[in-house]
Design a protein around this motif. Sequence first.
Motif, PDB file in Angstrom:
ATOM      1  N   ASN A  56      25.934  37.863 -13.679  1.00 42.63           N
ATOM      2  CA  ASN A  56      26.504  36.822 -14.536  1.00 42.63           C
ATOM      3  C   ASN A  56      26.250  35.436 -13.949  1.00 42.63           C
ATOM      4  N   LYS A  81      24.255  32.424 -15.758  1.00 39.60           N
ATOM      5  CA  LYS A  81      24.908  31.142 -16.036  1.00 39.60           C
ATOM      6  C   LYS A  81      23.976  29.987 -15.675  1.00 39.60           C
ATOM      7  N   ALA A 135      21.523  29.500 -18.297  1.00 40.28           N
ATOM      8  CA  ALA A 135      22.081  28.926 -19.525  1.00 40.28           C
ATOM      9  C   ALA A 135      22.166  27.408 -19.491  1.00 40.28           C
ATOM     10  N   LYS A 171      22.666  24.903 -22.631  1.00 40.21           N
ATOM     11  CA  LYS A 171      23.921  24.157 -22.798  1.00 40.21           C
ATOM     12  C   LYS A 171      23.661  22.664 -22.970  1.00 40.21           C
ATOM     13  N   GLU A 228      29.880  26.346 -25.034  1.00 44.56           N
ATOM     14  CA  GLU A 228      29.171  26.674 -23.798  1.00 44.56           C
ATOM     15  C   GLU A 228      29.362  28.150 -23.448  1.00 44.56           C
ATOM     16  N   LYS A 229      30.583  28.647 -23.652  1.00 43.20           N
ATOM     17  CA  LYS A 229      30.830  30.082 -23.437  1.00 43.20           C
ATOM     18  C   LYS A 229      30.044  30.901 -24.460  1.00 43.20           C
ATOM     19  N   GLU A 260      26.472  31.206 -23.250  1.00 47.55           N
ATOM     20  CA  GLU A 260      26.321  32.229 -22.212  1.00 47.55           C
ATOM     21  C   GLU A 260      26.309  33.625 -22.821  1.00 47.55           C
ATOM     22  N   ASP A 261      27.217  33.864 -23.763  1.00 47.58           N
ATOM     23  CA  ASP A 261      27.273  35.176 -24.414  1.00 47.58           C
ATOM     24  C   ASP A 261      25.999  35.459 -25.213  1.00 47.58           C
ATOM     25  N   SER A 304      23.287  36.610 -22.818  1.00 40.80           N
ATOM     26  CA  SER A 304      23.537  37.989 -22.389  1.00 40.80           C
ATOM     27  C   SER A 304      23.197  38.990 -23.481  1.00 40.80           C
TER      28      SER A 304
END
Length: 448
Positions: A186, A190, A193, A197, A217-218, A221-222, A225
């Motif tokens: 992770n 990040k 990302a 972002k 932003e979250k 990241e998702d 993934s």
Amino acid sequence: MNYTTEDLAEIVCKKLENAKTDYPHPSEGILRKLFADLFFASLKTEEGQLTRVTITLIDPNDPDPSPPERIVAHRWNYINFEERIPFTVKNLVKLSKAADPLSSSLAVYYENNSLFIWGMVDQAIHYQSFLNYEGDSEPEQPGLFQATIADVGNIYVMFDYELIATLKQNVLISNYIDVFRQGPVNGILKKSAELYKKQIRSYLQKEFPSEKLEEWEKYTEDSISEAISRILLVMQEYQHGGAFLITSNPKRSELSIKHALSYDRLFNTITNNIKLEAANYMYTNTIVTDYLEPEKDTIPTVHYLKENIADYEKKEASDELKGTIRFIGSLSCIDGLVVFSPDLKVKGFGAVIKVKTLPEQVFVSKTATAAPGALAPITPDHFGTRHRSMFSYCWNNKGSLGFVVSQDGDIRAITRVEDKLIMWENIKVQRFIKSEKLSRSMRFSIRK
């Protein structure tokens, strides 16, 4: 420790004991018979092809005990056979040719301690699409549970969208490790990302300055993934085995890329998807918040038009992402690695790792965080050439991240953490969701 279908039956039986459902729970004896026949059917071939099939345990006398108020057009339906068919290995293998798990399942139930096949259930494609991040809707599941033959000696059992357990030959897996949500993997993603972002922040500040950046932003990241998970699933689907490597500035002395290229469509498509998702959300939220009130008679055309355009473009971008992921996944079918830059731009495929220095040990982690107490050492010689090459590169290039898909479908993640080379097995790549119908308080162990 060698596990069998009896162990699978035991863990499923205990999981179902506290399930909140209208269906009666089968005995452990019925489950033993069910999983044993599925296991032996997985060893058979029909017309030269391996057996792959899903069964749904569903009562023919009450197949739909609690339907929703609104029945969507693509909801599952059951189709009765004129006569019940005995649940045997031979019949399973024969019927599997007409019941591709991507499209349907066999309707199975029991009576007087005997199992039988009484029909089929359709519309399975929507369930599989959701699991594989290729669909947004979460279709309702029929029956009590589904059991699938995924490969030779490989059976997994699903309750709604929760994976109860998987039996892979003699290994029983009841939990997949989510390396994408926490831990070293992770952490690397990040960093990947950050450029995404930056673009999303710039877009939101210009178009929707009042929107909270943290949530998107979250979401970014998702999205990354999920894209990696989908690439791995495509590679797994080919049953060829393959690998890809995320690394910065690879040295020619360590990595030889046979087919070098620059393919940045994944980066562009993920970024565009997030922008359009944000736009669609904001336009919809404006309509709901400002105009869906009793005293409001009309919705301004401009808001309605913007929402519809954003929704249409979002669907187009989603299709583009699907095609991009399929393209990248197909590159793994040639011998060698697919190579990504840290921001997930493809730099080539058919790559060969030249560096040969291996660590003395590889540490297999049972947790996403690679906690010291969850590490089990193993020698690199235990693995084949593809894994050992990835071990060598990641050991000598800290910050690189490798994924290896075996021909049998196993997916592993590899990276160096301080002075240890860490490998994660049985990583979570599908959209498994814990069911509210299953109890979380129980604790049990398999009898041995």
